[in-house]
Design an enzyme around this catalytic site. Structure first.
Site, mmCIF file in Angstrom:
data_model
loop_
_atom_site.group_PDB
_atom_site.id
_atom_site.type_symbol
_atom_site.label_atom_id
_atom_site.label_comp_id
_atom_site.label_asym_id
_atom_site.label_seq_id
_atom_site.Cartn_x
_atom_site.Cartn_y
_atom_site.Cartn_z
ATOM 1 N N HIS A 67 0.829 -1.204 0.000
ATOM 2 C CA HIS A 67 0.000 0.000 0.000
ATOM 3 C C HIS A 67 0.865 1.256 0.000
ATOM 4 O O HIS A 67 0.557 2.247 -0.686
ATOM 5 C CB HIS A 67 -0.915 -0.035 1.226
ATOM 6 C CG HIS A 67 -1.783 1.170 1.365
ATOM 7 N ND1 HIS A 67 -1.647 2.064 2.395
ATOM 8 C CD2 HIS A 67 -2.806 1.628 0.610
ATOM 9 C CE1 HIS A 67 -2.536 3.024 2.271
ATOM 10 N NE2 HIS A 67 -3.256 2.789 1.198
ATOM 11 N N GLU A 105 2.107 1.741 -3.469
ATOM 12 C CA GLU A 105 1.032 2.253 -4.334
ATOM 13 C C GLU A 105 0.965 3.775 -4.266
ATOM 14 O O GLU A 105 0.847 4.459 -5.287
ATOM 15 C CB GLU A 105 -0.297 1.634 -3.915
ATOM 16 C CG GLU A 105 -1.507 2.189 -4.648
ATOM 17 C CD GLU A 105 -2.710 2.355 -3.732
ATOM 18 O OE1 GLU A 105 -3.305 3.467 -3.708
ATOM 19 O OE2 GLU A 105 -3.075 1.388 -3.049
ATOM 20 N N GLU A 111 -4.073 8.087 7.161
ATOM 21 C CA GLU A 111 -5.074 7.189 6.578
ATOM 22 C C GLU A 111 -5.396 6.037 7.531
ATOM 23 O O GLU A 111 -6.551 5.648 7.689
ATOM 24 C CB GLU A 111 -4.571 6.643 5.241
ATOM 25 C CG GLU A 111 -5.579 5.778 4.518
ATOM 26 C CD GLU A 111 -5.087 5.279 3.170
ATOM 27 O OE1 GLU A 111 -5.788 4.449 2.568
ATOM 28 O OE2 GLU A 111 -3.995 5.703 2.738
#
Length: 462
Positions: A96, A99, A176
């Site tokens: 992640h 990404e 996040e």
């Protein structure tokens, strides 16, 4: 229950009415540079409405496209065969993190340049990380597809991955993670997976990582992960819309030819296989959060992704909690008023799967909710579903499948996941035929097999 592509015998098949011709989608036997037609759909007059083609480029990069008659848009996605379950404990969250970093700039484009390129043509541009793959995708006007392919190719093959970007994005990801920790639905589903497979296992860990794991990740670790997993033979470029396959192949070859990315004669890496069954652990997991509601997920072991019974389980799942006419919605919400949100779901991987029920309710109603849900699950295990529920469930699956493939982005996703994860593409008519072929006896048997499994429960609330 998400329907996925499965293996079937090779060879062409033809169906009547809306005519479809299909062949196998993958296999290392296809010679590099050759193009194979996988699916052709024609209307009653014989005009081609859709055609799927596949080409393998040097390095093992696969290009799969669907030409859609009448479309004015095009969607393209780069599907990478790496996700959170490929991480060690020390690399938890690396997929992640990476990404995010690929949007931060390349040798020729800054992060702003990447954003402006797609914004300037009104395109949609994003990415997501799953447990078994990562996808970078864009949707644009058909005339802007070459631009989208070029930007994606630049990001994938020439990412800068600077120390400054790593540190800046680290804080973004920590924010996040905190955001997800404030979302009760995210928390309870992560807790459910951790209970099912163990919080210290690749499948049981959350995709985004933890505060500790993200804080500890170094740039050197991320760069090594990038070089190890972001290889041509582990990728699929899928595109759908108003396009020409040969033109897309040329554009992909140019965009992904940077830095020797397509050098070599590697064959595509096969999808993750079901080498052994991964059992699901029964039990209870709970977490305290200052939420107004209690969120819970009650479930058990389901089916692996290529299990032939998945179509029958999809129909059973629809009857259980797939819509407003489902048993759970009617009993929990309409008749008893115990909760606003109640639903059932299925998830699957190569070697294992889960089936479960999610509910959000007031703390004082938890015991009543659990009693009703357990009673419905026991009733399914003992008696299965009715003939009317079979008919309604088939209609839900058929409608959801067809309506879900009405735009270029969903068609692109079908190609990408079919090629990368399943290595074979069932036509729409194939899938519809499998749904229609499910009998009441099939549903009774899969309900007895699945819903009699030991229970696992995750609860999050005050």
């Amino acid at each position: 229950m998400t329907l996925s592509v499965s293996h079937r015998k090779s060879g062409d098949t033809t169906t009547t009415g809306r005519q479809t011709t299909a062949g196998r989608s993958s296999g290392s036997a296809q010679r590099v540079g050759t193009t194979r037609t996988l699916e052709t759909v024609t209307d009653a007059s014989g005009a081609v409405t859709s055609r799927v083609r596949r080409t393998v480029l040097p390095g093992g990069l696969r290009v799969v496209t669907e030409q859609m008659a009448g479309a004015r848009s095009a969607a393209v996605g780069v599907w990478v065969g790496v996700g959170s379950r490929d991480e060690s404990a020390q690399l938890h969250g690396c997929s992640h993190f990476l990404e995010h970093l690929l949007f931060k700039g390349t040798g020729s484009r800054s992060a702003l340049d990447i954003s402006v390129a797609l914004d300037a043509v009104g395109g949609e541009f994003n990415a997501f990380t799953a447990k078994e793959y990562t996808c970078f995708h864009a949707r644009v006007l058909d005339e802007d597809l070459p631009l989208a392919i070029d930007v994606l190719g630049d990001m994938i093959t020439d990412s800068a991955l600077t120390s400054e970007d790593v540190e800046a994005e680290r804080d973004v990801i920590l924010d996040e993670i905190a955001m997800h920790d404030d979302d009760p639905d995210d928390v309870v589903h992560n807790l459910f997976a951790a209970q099912a497979w163990g919080g210290d296992t690749p499948l049981g860990r959350g995709i985004a990582g933890t505060t500790d794991s993200i804080t500890a990740l170094s740039r050197a670790q991320i760069v090594r992960f990038y070089r190890r997993h972001y290889r041509a033979d582990r990728m699929v470029v899928a595109a759908a819309g108003n396009l020409d396959h040969a033109s897309v192949v040329r554009q992909v070859r140019k965009a992904f030819g940077r830095n020797g990315f397509l050098d070599g004669d590697a064959t595509p890496v096969a999808p993750r296989g079901a080498t052994r069954r991964i059992p699901v652990r029964p039990g209870v997991a709970h977490a305290t959060r200052p939420f107004e509601q209690v969120n819970l997920v009650l479930g058990m072991e389901g089916l692996a992704r290529d299990d032939e019974r998945r179509f029958a389980l999809g129909i059973v799942n629809a009857a259980l909690g797939g819509g407003t006419s489902s048993r759970l919605f009617q009993e929990v919400r309409e008749r008893r008023g115990l909760a606003y949100s109640v639903y059932s779901f299925g998830s699957s991987h190569a070697e294992t799967g889960l089936i479960g029920v999610g509910v959000g309710c007031l703390p004082g109603k938890v015991d009543d909710v659990l009693a009703v849900v357990r009673a419905e699950l026991a009733r399914l295990a003992a008696d299965g579903i009715t003939a009317d529920e079979l008919r309604i469930g088939k209609g839900q699956l058929r409608g959801g499948l067809v309506l879900g493939l009405e735009d270029s982005a969903s068609r692109m996703s079908r190609l990408g996941k079919g090629e990368l994860v399943h290595q074979e593409l069932l036509t729409l008519d194939d899938v519809l035929a499998r749904i229609d072929a499910v009998t009441l006896a099939d549903c009774q048997q899969v309900a007895a097999d699945v819903f009699a499994n030991p229970e696992l429960l995750a609860i999050v609330g005050p």
